[in-house]
Design a protein around this motif. Structure first.
Motif, PDB file in Angstrom:
ATOM      1  N   ASN A   1      -7.534   5.968   5.011  1.00  0.00           N
ATOM      2  CA  ASN A   1      -7.046   6.192   3.651  1.00  0.00           C
ATOM      3  C   ASN A   1      -5.664   6.841   3.717  1.00  0.00           C
ATOM      4  N   HIS A   2      -4.622   6.045   3.472  1.00  0.00           N
ATOM      5  CA  HIS A   2      -3.247   6.549   3.556  1.00  0.00           C
ATOM      6  C   HIS A   2      -2.956   7.582   2.471  1.00  0.00           C
ATOM      7  N   LEU A   3      -3.560   7.428   1.302  1.00  0.00           N
ATOM      8  CA  LEU A   3      -3.322   8.398   0.238  1.00  0.00           C
ATOM      9  C   LEU A   3      -3.932   9.744   0.606  1.00  0.00           C
TER      10      LEU A   3
ATOM     11  N   ALA B   1      -4.635   1.882  -0.823  1.00  0.00           N
ATOM     12  CA  ALA B   1      -4.361   2.856   0.241  1.00  0.00           C
ATOM     13  C   ALA B   1      -5.234   2.665   1.467  1.00  0.00           C
TER      14      ALA B   1
ATOM     15  N   SER C   1      -3.407  14.415  -6.703  1.00  0.00           N
ATOM     16  CA  SER C   1      -4.182  13.869  -5.599  1.00  0.00           C
ATOM     17  C   SER C   1      -4.599  15.025  -4.707  1.00  0.00           C
TER      18      SER C   1
ATOM     19  N   VAL D   1       1.271   4.252  -2.836  1.00  0.00           N
ATOM     20  CA  VAL D   1       0.887   5.622  -2.489  1.00  0.00           C
ATOM     21  C   VAL D   1       2.056   6.574  -2.714  1.00  0.00           C
TER      22      VAL D   1
ATOM     23  N   VAL E   1      -4.288   2.366  -6.709  1.00  0.00           N
ATOM     24  CA  VAL E   1      -3.656   2.998  -5.556  1.00  0.00           C
ATOM     25  C   VAL E   1      -4.708   3.406  -4.525  1.00  0.00           C
TER      26      VAL E   1
ATOM     27  N   SER F   1       0.828  -1.209   0.000  1.00  0.00           N
ATOM     28  CA  SER F   1       0.000   0.000   0.000  1.00  0.00           C
ATOM     29  C   SER F   1       0.861   1.258   0.000  1.00  0.00           C
TER      30      SER F   1
END
Length: 904
Positions: free
Chosen positions: A890-892, A878, A672, A568, A874, A564
């Protein structure tokens, strides 16, 4: 890394990074290696061939496609029909209200009228359920109808093996219908279907009312590929067009590549390690138990038999006489309803052994072989329609008049308490009079057999990497505490300049809270570190390689997180630099490295710029520049009250530039940003700003691409713009800006699968004749137009030699009035001419530029959008479990916020 930083203390960060950079040409080698070396070989002799749907010679038939159309009529009028059905039911002398007094009927009428006037009443709840769930149930019914469609076209012609296969297929269809009959039996109370295992209860009526209920069977049609939605106002009909293919009892990667039937029987077996592990895992226990109970029902119901095909006294037609309903009620249901866990495990064990002893796999193989031979036939099947009715059962009415008047609603409490449980009141059946329904919608499923023929229109071209002036900063994620990994590191990377991020396998033992804190901290520090290091004036290529000690099936938490995070980071770094991420399981690198390593490195470097040149220069596009903008989003936050939510908008921009009769394809940027939904689908300024930048660089033509907005509703209250999301008028207007010479082409895509009639020689096949493609989607309103189909020569996973992937592109007309000039869209995508040829040529080259496998004869990447859209995107990768275990993080979106903060 720490030692290297100390060694250059006193120098600038830029000087330190420069000391780690390697010109990409220095990584070029005679063969790929784990140390980031790669051949960067050119590819010549690539081919594309045009197909047609109007061929006459069966010898030139290359592919065929089975199209599913689901049609529903009078959806806009359904509310009135439901109201009329309620009135008729209340005043009928043949319903449960037959003994009601005139005063009671009047009171019931007042309740009905009040419900109609209250938008939050149970009538509107029922309408919502029908709207949301009916299409899914129609898809499930279409699976069975597709098997009937195939059965009708099976010719045995004195072929004993095929005769057996046809009987087994007939019995398979018969039993699938009996599942519906059993689940929809109105004479049985809801509680009769309640079963349990390992202290987890489920209701079979609920479970098998859902659209995905049959998907675990070894052979079952899979509805895959949403090709569009059309409406015919004159006939008051909405049509939904899908692709459909068969699952052929393929191999499951887990458990030593057992086939689907063996895999699920093994899960059912309480003595198997997989069954025991499923019960032991707290995080997956409930889903595992639900799956076991589902297997027990479905596999027994479909495959139980008294007939063993390997016995001398075997009589084939007796297969059609077995009654699974009586057998299941007598031998299985009672034990699953009880509380004796040992008896349940013995039951599962007995079913496991029984289905093996009865040689069920032999029967499955006969069905599989018969269907495969059928699909290979070049004879065209006649189009077949199957009329259906969507009905609301009158059992949804509350039976007690006093209760109705007290609760002031005509319907059972379930409608308010758990709407999903009301699926049992929605029936999809044959088109015939139904005496126990409130009202009915007419529907039908249609299957078309569409054939694709080869033409003499062929082109050849070559591709090569464009490595000029590109420097690389390699990054490695590795569990260096592992002795085997450390040895490999010392062997491959000790002399390579790179940045290493070590991770520990000990974190696999962390609980959810500790695991979240670790991941949160690790991702924050990793991104900040790279953010500081990559304040480099020159764009760098940052290949991110991961060394794994597990594979996807092992589901090691730390490795899932590293996958993940690396994806990202690559997406975020592509904003200014160029980056890609790829992993490799090193446990078998000695034995399988010869083919693993080339594929890993080919995939890692697939993002690099490439140049294409055509053998015949006349095939080279004249259009000098084209930009492709791809967009997607993923929800990242929802407020506890209200519908407001925040989503992460992600995308990438591809540039295609023609110069000196060659085409350069390169990733220009990714983006993003976090938005609330109001701005996300009205004015996503990050996309608008990127279009402005590209306009200044001379780009005038923009393909604006999003995944086809698959709908799961009947659109009973649809307006013109419902479901357009990124393609809404507001977004297109914002992109168009004030530029008079800009050309924006809104495009949707999806994949479907075609059946291979012969071996495919070309690297790609395509159809771009819009008039021909109306055979796929014919929209009377002329809003949805399919203009391009691109075929891949590769076989679809799990269906070797039978299915090939197809990507279908469509656009919208007559939607963007006063916003976008339809003339530009028609000239660029619809009408045959040089502009359309150039745009589709560029689109094809983009597909080729994203190829990943290392093979001598490469073929186009069927889905070049998987980085952004789909299960491996992604945005999907994420997402991880929050420390509370009930929500996702949500890491992104988080690191996007960090990026924005650092830029202030």
């Amino acid at each position: 890394m720490k030692q290297q930083v100390l060694a250059v203390s006193g120098n600038s960060v830029e000087e330190f990074v420069t000391s780690l950079v390697t010109p990409l040409r220095e990584l070029k080698a005679s063969r790929p290696g784990l140390d980031f070396s790669y051949t960067f070989s050119p590819h010549s002799g690539l081919h594309k061939q045009r197909l047609t749907l109007n061929g006459k010679n069966s010898d030139s038939q290359i592919l065929k496609f089975h199209k599913l159309t689901i049609s529903v009529q009078n959806t806009r009028d359904f509310k009135r029909q439901l109201q009329q059905g309620i009135d008729n039911y209340i005043n009928s002398d043949s319903t449960q209200f037959a003994g009601a007094t005139s005063e009671q009927r009047e009171d019931l009428g007042f309740v009905a009228q009040d419900s109609i006037e209250d938008a939050k009443s149970d009538i509107y709840r029922l309408l919502d359920i029908i709207n949301l769930e009916s299409l899914g149930k129609l898809r499930k019914k279409a699976q069975i109808k597709y098997l009937e469609f195939l059965f009708e076209n099976v010719s045995t012609s004195n072929n004993q093996s095929r005769s057996k296969g046809k009987i087994y297929l007939q019995d398979f269809i018969r039993r699938l219908k009996l599942v519906d009959k059993y689940i929809d039996d109105d004479t049985k109370p809801y509680g009769d279907y309640l079963v349990n295992y390992a202290n987890i209860s489920i209701n079979y009526r609920d479970m098998f009312s859902r659209s995905e209920a049959l998907d675990i069977l070894p052979i079952i049609p899979i509805i895959e590929g949403y090709l569009g939605e059309t409406k015919d106002d004159s006939r008051e009909e909405i049509q939904y067009i899908f692709g459909i293919k068969l699952k052929f009892d393929g191999r499951v990667q887990a458990l030593g590549s057992k086939n689907v039937f063996e895999y699920h029987l093994n899960l059912l077996n309480p003595d198997s390690p997989e069954h025991q592990a499923g019960l032991a895992s707290e995080s997956t226990r409930e889903s595992f138990v639900r799956k076991v109970l589902k297997i027990a029902f479905l596999y027994y119901f479909i495959f139980a038999s008294r007939c063993n095909p390997t016995k001398e006294d075997y009589i084939l037609h007796q297969e059609l006489e077995y009654d699974p309903i009586a057998a299941f009620d007598k031998l299985v249901l009672g034990k699953l309803k009880g509380n004796d866990e040992a008896a349940k495990q013995k039951l599962f064990r007995d079913i496991y052994k029984y289905l093996q002893e009865m040689q069920v796999q032999v029967k499955i193989n006969h069905i599989k072989d018969t269907l495969r031979q059928l699909l290979k036939q070049k004879t065209q099947f006649i189009t077949r329609e199957y009329p259906l009715h969507i009905s609301v059962k009158d059992a949804i009415f509350e039976g007690n008049i006093e209760t109705i008047l007290k609760r002031h609603t005509l319907f059972v409490p379930t409608l308010r308490e758990n709407p999903k449980d009301c699926l049992k009141y929605i029936s999809i059946g044959e088109a015939q009079a139904n005496t126990n329904s409130l009202c009915t919608l007419r529907a039908k499923v249609t299957f078309n057999d569409i054939h694709f023929f080869g033409t003499d229109d062929k082109q050849s071209f070559a591709m090569e990497y464009d490595l000029r002036g590109i420097d690389a900063l390699p990054i490695l994620f590795a569990p260096l505490e592992n002795a085997d990994c450390k040895r490999l590191y010392d062997l491959e990377y000790a002399k390579r300049k790179l940045i290493v991020f070590p991770y520990s396998e000990d974190t696999n033992q962390y609980d959810s809270r500790k695991n979240f804190i670790y991941q949160f901290t690790y991702s924050l520090l990793a991104y900040i570190c790279l953010h500081v290091l990559l304040q480099h004036p020159k764009k760098l290529f940052v290949p991110i390689l991961r060394l794994h000690l597990h594979n996807k099936q092992d589901k090691a938490p730390i490795e899932a997180f590293i996958v993940s995070l690396s994806n990202v980071l690559a997406h975020l770094l592509n904003d200014k630099h160029r980056s890609n991420s790829q992993g490799v399981d090193i446990r078998d690198i000695q034995s399988k490295g010869s083919y693993k390593i080339p594929n890993v490195m080919s995939s890692l470097y697939s993002i690099l710029p490439k140049k294409f040149s055509f053998s015949n220069t006349k095939d080279t596009p004249e259009l000098d520049k084209l930009a492709i903008i791809i967009v997607s989003s993923r929800e990242s936050d929802r407020k506890w009250s209200g519908k407001d939510k925040i989503s992460n908008l992600m995308g990438e921009i591809i540039g295609l530039i023609q110069q000196d009769k060659s085409i350069r394809v390169q990733l220009l940027a990714t983006f993003s940003e976090n938005y609330d939904n109001e701005q996300l689908f009205t004015n996503p300024d990050v996309i608008v700003q990127n279009v402005a930048k590209l306009y200044k660089k001379g780009f005038r033509h923009f393909l604006y691409i999003a995944k086809a907005p698959y709908t799961s509703t009947l659109h009973m209250t649809q307006n013109e713009e419902d479901g357009l999301f990124f393609m809404s008028k507001d977004v297109i207007k914002a992109l168009n800006g004030q530029y008079e010479d800009i050309n924006i082409y809104p495009m949707f895509f999806d994949k479907y699968y075609a059946i291979k009639s012969q071996n495919i020689q070309a690297s790609s096949l395509y159809i771009q004749d819009t008039l021909e493609l109306t055979n796929l989607v014919e929209d009377a309103s002329k809003q949805c137009v399919v203009f391009f189909n691109l075929f891949n020569g590769n076989n679809a996973p799990g269906a070797t030699n039978y299915y090939n992937g197809v990507i279908s592109y469509a656009t919208l007309l007559n939607i963007y009035r006063d916003v976008l000039d339809d003339k530009n869209v028609r000239n660029g995508l619809i009408y045959e001419g040089s502009l359309k040829n150039d745009i589709l040529q560029y689109l094809t080259l983009f597909h080729f530029s994203r190829y990943q496998k290392s093979t001598k004869d490469i073929q186009l990447k069927l889905d070049p959008y998987e980085n952004l859209i789909g299960d491996d995107s992604v945005g999907k990768l994420a997402m991880s479990v929050h420390m509370q275990g009930r929500t996702e993080f949500n890491h992104l979106a988080f690191l996007t916020l960090v990026k924005t903060t650092l830029a202030i």
